[in-house]
Design a protein around this motif. Structure first.
Motif, PDB file in Angstrom:
ATOM      1  N   THR A 126      47.065  50.302  38.696  1.00  0.00           N
ATOM      2  CA  THR A 126      47.477  51.083  39.747  1.00  0.00           C
ATOM      3  C   THR A 126      47.444  50.496  41.021  1.00  0.00           C
ATOM      4  O   THR A 126      47.837  51.020  42.109  1.00  0.00           O
ATOM      5  N   ASN A 127      46.859  49.374  41.087  1.00  0.00           N
ATOM      6  CA  ASN A 127      46.873  48.535  42.337  1.00  0.00           C
ATOM      7  C   ASN A 127      46.232  49.326  43.425  1.00  0.00           C
ATOM      8  O   ASN A 127      46.422  49.302  44.819  1.00  0.00           O
ATOM      9  N   CYS A 128      45.060  49.924  43.259  1.00  0.00           N
ATOM     10  CA  CYS A 128      44.187  50.910  44.334  1.00  0.00           C
ATOM     11  C   CYS A 128      43.566  50.262  45.266  1.00  0.00           C
ATOM     12  O   CYS A 128      42.982  50.680  46.190  1.00  0.00           O
ATOM     13  N   LYS A 129      43.282  48.830  45.015  1.00  0.00           N
ATOM     14  CA  LYS A 129      42.612  47.848  45.764  1.00  0.00           C
ATOM     15  C   LYS A 129      41.091  48.285  45.869  1.00  0.00           C
ATOM     16  O   LYS A 129      40.349  47.285  46.781  1.00  0.00           O
ATOM     17  N   GLU A 130      40.574  48.988  45.036  1.00  0.00           N
ATOM     18  CA  GLU A 130      39.175  49.509  45.243  1.00  0.00           C
ATOM     19  C   GLU A 130      38.465  48.061  44.991  1.00  0.00           C
ATOM     20  O   GLU A 130      37.149  47.974  45.224  1.00  0.00           O
ATOM     21  N   CYS A 131      38.756  47.377  44.216  1.00  0.00           N
ATOM     22  CA  CYS A 131      38.153  46.024  43.755  1.00  0.00           C
ATOM     23  C   CYS A 131      38.032  44.869  44.941  1.00  0.00           C
ATOM     24  O   CYS A 131      37.274  43.878  44.720  1.00  0.00           O
ATOM     25  N   ASP A 159      33.642  45.644  39.750  1.00  0.00           N
ATOM     26  CA  ASP A 159      34.067  45.923  40.900  1.00  0.00           C
ATOM     27  C   ASP A 159      35.431  46.713  40.589  1.00  0.00           C
ATOM     28  O   ASP A 159      35.727  47.461  41.583  1.00  0.00           O
ATOM     29  N   CYS A 160      35.965  46.832  39.323  1.00  0.00           N
ATOM     30  CA  CYS A 160      36.730  47.899  39.001  1.00  0.00           C
ATOM     31  C   CYS A 160      36.167  48.994  38.475  1.00  0.00           C
ATOM     32  O   CYS A 160      35.774  49.109  37.265  1.00  0.00           O
ATOM     33  N   PRO A 161      36.492  50.076  39.145  1.00  0.00           N
ATOM     34  CA  PRO A 161      35.603  51.390  38.494  1.00  0.00           C
ATOM     35  C   PRO A 161      36.412  51.960  37.588  1.00  0.00           C
ATOM     36  O   PRO A 161      35.813  52.847  37.053  1.00  0.00           O
ATOM     37  N   TYR A 162      37.684  51.567  37.208  1.00  0.00           N
ATOM     38  CA  TYR A 162      38.426  52.422  36.411  1.00  0.00           C
ATOM     39  C   TYR A 162      38.715  51.676  34.843  1.00  0.00           C
ATOM     40  O   TYR A 162      39.441  52.140  34.205  1.00  0.00           O
ATOM     41  N   PHE A 210      43.284  40.553  41.017  1.00  0.00           N
ATOM     42  CA  PHE A 210      42.222  40.776  40.286  1.00  0.00           C
ATOM     43  C   PHE A 210      41.800  39.950  38.971  1.00  0.00           C
ATOM     44  O   PHE A 210      40.797  39.405  38.700  1.00  0.00           O
ATOM     45  N   LEU A 238      44.014  45.981  32.334  1.00  0.00           N
ATOM     46  CA  LEU A 238      43.613  46.618  33.500  1.00  0.00           C
ATOM     47  C   LEU A 238      44.455  47.906  33.878  1.00  0.00           C
ATOM     48  O   LEU A 238      45.548  48.145  33.139  1.00  0.00           O
ATOM     49  N   PRO A 239      43.825  48.973  34.702  1.00  0.00           N
ATOM     50  CA  PRO A 239      44.816  50.288  34.845  1.00  0.00           C
ATOM     51  C   PRO A 239      46.161  50.210  35.530  1.00  0.00           C
ATOM     52  O   PRO A 239      47.020  51.047  35.419  1.00  0.00           O
ATOM     53  N   THR A 297      45.888  43.629  44.342  1.00  0.00           N
ATOM     54  CA  THR A 297      46.687  44.185  43.091  1.00  0.00           C
ATOM     55  C   THR A 297      45.914  43.897  41.819  1.00  0.00           C
ATOM     56  O   THR A 297      44.753  43.010  41.900  1.00  0.00           O
ATOM     57  N   CYS A 298      46.285  44.625  40.835  1.00  0.00           N
ATOM     58  CA  CYS A 298      45.374  44.314  39.466  1.00  0.00           C
ATOM     59  C   CYS A 298      45.566  42.832  39.076  1.00  0.00           C
ATOM     60  O   CYS A 298      44.874  42.371  38.610  1.00  0.00           O
TER      61      CYS A 298
HETATM   62 FE1  SF4 Z   1      43.343  47.598  39.901  1.00  0.00          FE
HETATM   63 FE2  SF4 Z   1      41.465  46.644  41.419  1.00  0.00          FE
HETATM   64 FE3  SF4 Z   1      42.349  49.296  41.324  1.00  0.00          FE
HETATM   65 FE4  SF4 Z   1      40.937  48.393  39.309  1.00  0.00          FE
HETATM   66  S1  SF4 Z   1      40.027  48.407  41.219  1.00  0.00           S
HETATM   67  S2  SF4 Z   1      42.713  49.666  39.350  1.00  0.00           S
HETATM   68  S3  SF4 Z   1      41.738  46.112  38.995  1.00  0.00           S
HETATM   69  S4  SF4 Z   1      43.325  47.334  41.895  1.00  0.00           S
END
Ligand code: SF4
Length: 449
Positions: free
Chosen positions: A15-20, A41-44, A28, A12-13, A24-25
């Motif tokens: 980045t812990n961007c939370k978009e999923c 659910d993870c667009p990256y 997820f 996984l990327p 955290t990754c």
């Molecule tokens: Fe990580 Fe979730 Fe962000 Fe994907 S969407 S980079 S899994 S936190």
């Protein structure tokens, strides 16, 4: 599958961007390994990694699509036993049964009911999702003729019910291109029906009167290369059906038992002749894991509560229902019509728009995107605030549609009027009502000033 949460995390990327929807990754990845999250659910995630993780990320219950075009539906792909654990994804499809031993007038009546059963609720269209066509006569020609008639009368997905493979072949001469669900492979016909479904690349229901046999048949069909199966535990007694539906879902999710990793179909119409009891059974199967539920008729008195039940159960409890952010025209407004704003929480929108409609005064209703929150909640969360509202007004194009510059805001956020006027210097901010029920009287008064 064999990939642990840590194996997945490494890909996984990070980045812990939370978009999923996870903090955290790693969180997820752990949920993905447990079959409780969806890789989409993870667009990256790159295509390369997506392909690598495909097996690990495959939902424990396969998604099966029936039908083609706008009316096609998908069932399955569920990840949890209880909606509060995450959400349910693909709503139960309610279908109506016609058979080739029915009077033609009755078939026409049932098709008419299926067509006319359409309700809109909080912006969602609720309707009959399928027509099951049954070969009850044993006559392949009669069955084919009925399938042809139904196909000509509706674009709803079909469920072709014939255990005789020759009758099924005849029906497919006229219906194969609409991707029907074939019902059903049984102990007696599994090889021939499986081969037919494979040849035509169509989804296939499999039925057996006990779970061991059902698992055996499911394994046999997947061994033949079939991927899109639908399970019918088929005991035709409500108690047993209920127990089996729960056991199938638990085995698929908790034990990752592959033969039960498919959606289900139920037939309350064949478990009783009592319409009210049938409706109650349908409600039970909607609540407990029925992917497709087939009914004996689609009269409004039973369909409306059942469809609303489906809507409620398959609404994500973690996401408020929201409507699109834009200006809505209520009752053909013109350049002199009042301009109101509110938030994009579905209930707020439908209540406010309903009251405007009831006032008989055409108006422009602007809906600001605040993640589906109500007016006061969005204001308290810093979302329905002057900067956001001003940005919405300035980019919406409403200034080109009206001659005046009066903007009505909800009474509950009267305190932002001064600041909003600073953000929108060309506009006069008018404080509207706190309660939606007072909107008609307010608008009538407003239009005379
Ligand atoms: Fe990580 Fe979730 Fe962000 Fe994907 S969407 S980079 S899994 S936190």
């Amino acid at each position: 599958m064999g990939l642990s949460g840590l194996d997945i995390f490494k890909k996984l990327p990070k980045t812990n961007c939370k978009e999923c929807g996870f903090p955290t990754c790693l969180a997820f990845a752990m949920k993905l390994a447990a079959g409780q999250a969806n890789l989409d659910d993870c667009p990256y995630v790159t295509d390369e990694v997506r392909a690598e993780l495909a097996e690990a990320a495959a939902p424990p219950i396969r998604g099966v699509t029936v039908g083609v075009g706008d009316e096609a539906f998908k069932v399955g792909e569920e990840l949890v036993l209880f909606r509060h654990e995450k959400t349910f994804f693909n709503p139960t499809v309610l279908g109506v049964l016609v058979s080739d031993d029915m009077e033609e007038a009755r078939v026409d009546q049932l098709l008419k009911q299926a067509k006319e059963c359409v309700h809109e609720r909080v912006g969602v269209i609720l309707k009959v999702g399928a027509v099951a066509v049954k070969c009850a006569s044993g006559d392949a020609g009669k069955f084919k003729a009925l399938v042809e008639k139904v196909k000509g009368a509706t674009s709803k997905p079909l469920i072709l019910m014939a255990e005789d493979v020759e009758a099924m072949k005849a029906a497919l001469e006229v219906a194969a291109d609409s991707r029907p669900l074939l019902y059903a492979a049984t102990e007696a016909n599994v090889e021939a029906m499986g081969a037919l479904a494979k040849e035509k690349d169509l989804p296939l229901a499999v039925k057996a009167d006990d779970l061991d046999k059902l698992a055996e048949l499911s394994e046999k069909l997947t061994g033949m290369g079939l991927k899109d199966l639908v399970l019918d535990p088929s005991p035709r007694t409500p108690r047993e059906t209920f127990k089996d539906l729960v056991a199938i879902r638990r085995a698929a999710l908790n034990q990752k038992f592959a033969p039960f990793g498919f959606p289900t179909i139920t037939f309350p119409c064949e478990e009783t002749d009592d319409e009210l009891y049938e409706t109650a059974l349908a409600a039970m199967y909607i609540c407990k894991y029925g992917g497709i539920v087939i009914l004996s008729h689609a009269e409004q008195w039973r369909m409306y509560p059942l469809l609303v039940l489906v809507l409620n159960i398959y609404t994500d409890p973690q996401r408020p229902m929201a409507v699109d952010s834009k200006f809505y025209e209520i009752g053909n407004p013109d350049e002199n019509s009042p301009v109101l704003v509110t938030t994009n929480f579905s209930l707020t929108y439908f209540i406010v728009s309903g009251e405007i409609e009831g006032s008989k005064i055409p108006a422009w209703l602007g809906v600001v995107d605040v993640d589906g929150q109500s007016v006061l909640t969005a204001w308290a969360a810093g979302k329905f605030v002057p900067e956001t509202i001003a940005k919405f007004i300035n980019t919406s194009g409403i200034a080109d549609k009206v001659k005046h510059r009066k903007l009505i805001i909800p009474g509950y956020v009267a305190q932002i009027s001064g600041e909003l006027e600073e953000e929108l210097p060309d506009w006069e901010i008018v404080i509207g009502t706190r309660e939606a029920a007072d909107i008609p009287a307010f608008l009538r008064q407003f239009s005379t000033t």
